[in-house]
Design a protein around this motif. Sequence first.
Motif, PDB file in Angstrom:
ATOM      1  N   VAL A 198       0.837  -1.202   0.000  1.00 43.71           N
ATOM      2  CA  VAL A 198       0.000   0.000   0.000  1.00 43.71           C
ATOM      3  C   VAL A 198       0.871   1.250   0.000  1.00 43.71           C
ATOM      4  CG1 VAL A 198      -1.585   1.385   1.419  1.00 43.71           C
ATOM      5  CG2 VAL A 198      -2.039  -1.036   1.061  1.00 43.71           C
ATOM      6  N   LEU A 199       1.922   1.252   0.829  1.00 43.96           N
ATOM      7  CA  LEU A 199       2.811   2.410   0.892  1.00 43.96           C
ATOM      8  C   LEU A 199       3.569   2.612  -0.418  1.00 43.96           C
ATOM      9  CD1 LEU A 199       4.226   1.947   4.507  1.00 43.96           C
ATOM     10  CD2 LEU A 199       2.580   3.662   3.728  1.00 43.96           C
ATOM     11  N   ASN A 200       4.056   1.513  -0.987  1.00 37.33           N
ATOM     12  CA  ASN A 200       4.760   1.628  -2.270  1.00 37.33           C
ATOM     13  C   ASN A 200       3.834   2.135  -3.369  1.00 37.33           C
ATOM     14  OD1 ASN A 200       7.437   0.825  -1.630  1.00 37.33           O
ATOM     15  ND2 ASN A 200       6.777  -1.304  -1.496  1.00 37.33           N
ATOM     16  N   ASP A 201       2.605   1.608  -3.394  1.00 38.78           N
ATOM     17  CA  ASP A 201       1.643   2.035  -4.409  1.00 38.78           C
ATOM     18  C   ASP A 201       1.274   3.508  -4.233  1.00 38.78           C
ATOM     19  OD1 ASP A 201       1.633  -0.486  -5.465  1.00 38.78           O
ATOM     20  OD2 ASP A 201      -0.262  -1.102  -4.561  1.00 38.78           O
ATOM     21  N   TYR A 202       1.238   3.962  -2.999  1.00 33.99           N
ATOM     22  CA  TYR A 202       0.883   5.348  -2.706  1.00 33.99           C
ATOM     23  C   TYR A 202       1.828   6.298  -3.438  1.00 33.99           C
ATOM     24  CZ  TYR A 202      -0.657   9.311   0.219  1.00 33.99           C
ATOM     25  OH  TYR A 202      -1.171  10.486   0.678  1.00 33.99           O
ATOM     26  N   TYR A 203       3.113   5.979  -3.355  1.00 27.40           N
ATOM     27  CA  TYR A 203       4.105   6.842  -4.019  1.00 27.40           C
ATOM     28  C   TYR A 203       4.202   6.549  -5.514  1.00 27.40           C
ATOM     29  CZ  TYR A 203       5.595   8.888   0.364  1.00 27.40           C
ATOM     30  OH  TYR A 203       5.621   9.595   1.539  1.00 27.40           O
ATOM     31  N   THR A 204       4.014   5.301  -5.886  1.00 29.90           N
ATOM     32  CA  THR A 204       4.047   4.963  -7.310  1.00 29.90           C
ATOM     33  C   THR A 204       2.970   5.724  -8.083  1.00 29.90           C
ATOM     34  OG1 THR A 204       4.916   2.746  -6.884  1.00 29.90           O
ATOM     35  CG2 THR A 204       3.819   3.094  -9.000  1.00 29.90           C
ATOM     36  N   HIS A 205       1.806   5.874  -7.457  1.00 29.42           N
ATOM     37  CA  HIS A 205       0.687   6.556  -8.107  1.00 29.42           C
ATOM     38  C   HIS A 205       0.680   8.056  -7.834  1.00 29.42           C
ATOM     39  CE1 HIS A 205      -1.384   2.398  -7.777  1.00 29.42           C
ATOM     40  NE2 HIS A 205      -0.742   2.506  -8.931  1.00 29.42           N
ATOM     41  N   GLY A 206       1.689   8.547  -7.119  1.00 33.51           N
ATOM     42  CA  GLY A 206       1.826   9.977  -6.892  1.00 33.51           C
ATOM     43  C   GLY A 206       0.761  10.585  -5.993  1.00 33.51           C
ATOM     44  N   LEU A 207       0.187   9.789  -5.109  1.00 35.84           N
ATOM     45  CA  LEU A 207      -0.883  10.309  -4.249  1.00 35.84           C
ATOM     46  C   LEU A 207      -0.378  11.346  -3.258  1.00 35.84           C
ATOM     47  CD1 LEU A 207      -2.882   7.024  -3.486  1.00 35.84           C
ATOM     48  CD2 LEU A 207      -3.286   8.740  -5.263  1.00 35.84           C
ATOM     49  N   GLN A 208       0.930  11.285  -2.941  1.00 35.01           N
ATOM     50  CA  GLN A 208       1.476  12.255  -1.993  1.00 35.01           C
ATOM     51  C   GLN A 208       1.405  13.679  -2.538  1.00 35.01           C
ATOM     52  OE1 GLN A 208       3.208  10.407  -3.974  1.00 35.01           O
ATOM     53  NE2 GLN A 208       5.106  11.390  -4.632  1.00 35.01           N
ATOM     54  N   LYS A 209       1.341  13.829  -3.853  1.00 33.23           N
ATOM     55  CA  LYS A 209       1.279  15.165  -4.446  1.00 33.23           C
ATOM     56  C   LYS A 209      -0.065  15.846  -4.156  1.00 33.23           C
ATOM     57  CE  LYS A 209       4.444  13.825  -8.148  1.00 33.23           C
ATOM     58  NZ  LYS A 209       4.608  13.604  -9.607  1.00 33.23           N
ATOM     59  N   THR A 210      -1.085  15.013  -3.948  1.00 32.95           N
ATOM     60  CA  THR A 210      -2.422  15.545  -3.663  1.00 32.95           C
ATOM     61  C   THR A 210      -2.762  15.495  -2.182  1.00 32.95           C
ATOM     62  OG1 THR A 210      -3.191  14.820  -5.850  1.00 32.95           O
ATOM     63  CG2 THR A 210      -4.882  15.320  -4.192  1.00 32.95           C
ATOM     64  N   TYR A 211      -2.386  14.393  -1.531  1.00 37.04           N
ATOM     65  CA  TYR A 211      -2.839  14.151  -0.154  1.00 37.04           C
ATOM     66  C   TYR A 211      -1.739  14.266   0.892  1.00 37.04           C
ATOM     67  CZ  TYR A 211      -6.715  12.234  -2.835  1.00 37.04           C
ATOM     68  OH  TYR A 211      -7.747  12.061  -3.722  1.00 37.04           O
ATOM     69  N   GLY A 212      -0.501  14.505   0.461  1.00 29.56           N
ATOM     70  CA  GLY A 212       0.586  14.583   1.429  1.00 29.56           C
ATOM     71  C   GLY A 212       1.049  13.206   1.870  1.00 29.56           C
ATOM     72  N   LEU A 213       1.607  13.125   3.045  1.00 31.75           N
ATOM     73  CA  LEU A 213       2.145  11.867   3.551  1.00 31.75           C
ATOM     74  C   LEU A 213       1.036  10.819   3.715  1.00 31.75           C
ATOM     75  CD1 LEU A 213       4.519  13.214   6.345  1.00 31.75           C
ATOM     76  CD2 LEU A 213       5.195  12.324   4.109  1.00 31.75           C
ATOM     77  N   PRO A 214       1.354   9.548   3.505  1.00 27.45           N
ATOM     78  CA  PRO A 214       0.345   8.500   3.727  1.00 27.45           C
ATOM     79  C   PRO A 214      -0.049   8.455   5.202  1.00 27.45           C
ATOM     80  CG  PRO A 214       2.524   7.546   3.366  1.00 27.45           C
ATOM     81  CD  PRO A 214       2.641   8.999   3.061  1.00 27.45           C
ATOM     82  N   SER A 215      -1.311   8.261   5.456  1.00 26.26           N
ATOM     83  CA  SER A 215      -1.817   8.242   6.831  1.00 26.26           C
ATOM     84  C   SER A 215      -2.183   6.829   7.250  1.00 26.26           C
ATOM     85  CB  SER A 215      -3.048   9.140   6.954  1.00 26.26           C
ATOM     86  OG  SER A 215      -4.128   8.589   6.216  1.00 26.26           O
ATOM     87  N   VAL A 216      -2.278   6.621   8.555  1.00 27.57           N
ATOM     88  CA  VAL A 216      -2.707   5.330   9.095  1.00 27.57           C
ATOM     89  C   VAL A 216      -4.131   5.032   8.632  1.00 27.57           C
ATOM     90  CG1 VAL A 216      -3.240   4.054  11.204  1.00 27.57           C
ATOM     91  CG2 VAL A 216      -1.187   5.494  11.101  1.00 27.57           C
ATOM     92  N   LYS A 217      -4.985   6.044   8.652  1.00 25.96           N
ATOM     93  CA  LYS A 217      -6.379   5.859   8.246  1.00 25.96           C
ATOM     94  C   LYS A 217      -6.467   5.392   6.795  1.00 25.96           C
ATOM     95  CE  LYS A 217     -10.818   8.295   8.052  1.00 25.96           C
ATOM     96  NZ  LYS A 217     -11.517   9.572   8.299  1.00 25.96           N
ATOM     97  N   TYR A 218      -5.658   5.997   5.928  1.00 26.01           N
ATOM     98  CA  TYR A 218      -5.675   5.606   4.519  1.00 26.01           C
ATOM     99  C   TYR A 218      -5.224   4.154   4.355  1.00 26.01           C
ATOM    100  CZ  TYR A 218      -4.227   5.115  -0.326  1.00 26.01           C
ATOM    101  OH  TYR A 218      -4.064   4.652  -1.612  1.00 26.01           O
TER     102      TYR A 218
END
Length: 301
Positions: A198-218
């Motif tokens: 999940v964490l790798n996919d978060y950055y692979t898909h560039g979600l940090q650009k919109t939502y910032g750091l990955p959260s526990v809730k996410y």
Amino acid sequence: MTIDLYINEANDYARDIGAPVYHPHVSVIHYDEMGEIRHTLNRINCYGIFLQQEFPEGLTYGVGTYHEGDGSLMAFSPGQIGGKQDDGTRRQYHGWVLAFDNEFIQGTVIEQKLDGYQFFSYNSNEALILTPNEKDILYRLMAKLRQELETQSLSFGHDDIVRNYILLILDYCNRFYFRQFKEMATEGSDILSRFLQVLNDYYTHGLQKTYGLPSVKYCASELCLSPGYFGDIIRDALGESPKDYIRNFVVLRAKNLILSGKAIVQVAEELGFEYPQHFTRMFKNTTGQTPREFFDNQRKK
């Protein structure tokens, strides 16, 4: 989503389906005796335990939708939503319902132990799946509690006995929850690998650009777990919280970016930090070095 029934007091549900009312603050319903009843989507403002052989397909529980299972238990605390919206059909259910008002347990041992009953805050993905023996224990306790409610309403110590039965039921629910939790925790390696993915996919898909750091809730949501249950599993498997794991994941990623020659501002932006100084602070708190000190020390090796 339209609420069909507001269960503001313990007996509101009993009145809606025509079940007997025994006590002003406690309701025990035996579904087997009720015949076919309508579905309702409920806003629940008391405490409730629903113990059923089968739940209807598409039942709303917490923030998710529960799929029909056998021998399951769902718990609700004030402010939660659960049930299935009235679609005009009626169905015969089997099992028991226990509901009790918050005012009935104020100042008691039950109130003191509420924080430890985590099953009240978990969502649909953590409904308790009971073994036949566990289900039998709770069925018998529900029957004994109802017998007390039916026959002893004017007897000395009646409310204390009722509270003791409720406490015993909740303690057994807690035991059964931890049994299920331990079974889930033994599968921790799978959860961990999925967490990492999940964490790798978060950055692979560039979600940090919109939502910032990955959260526990996410991350918990992506794994179809509530944050509390997810946290319990990760702590049991790793000895650290999901938040710590995410922070260490981010720092490791930061180290690779720093060593690749990227500027601190670039690294912070690529990781999802709003401000570079926030990245520098977290990096130092985690590693004991600033990003610049880390880079300089690595070059000296």
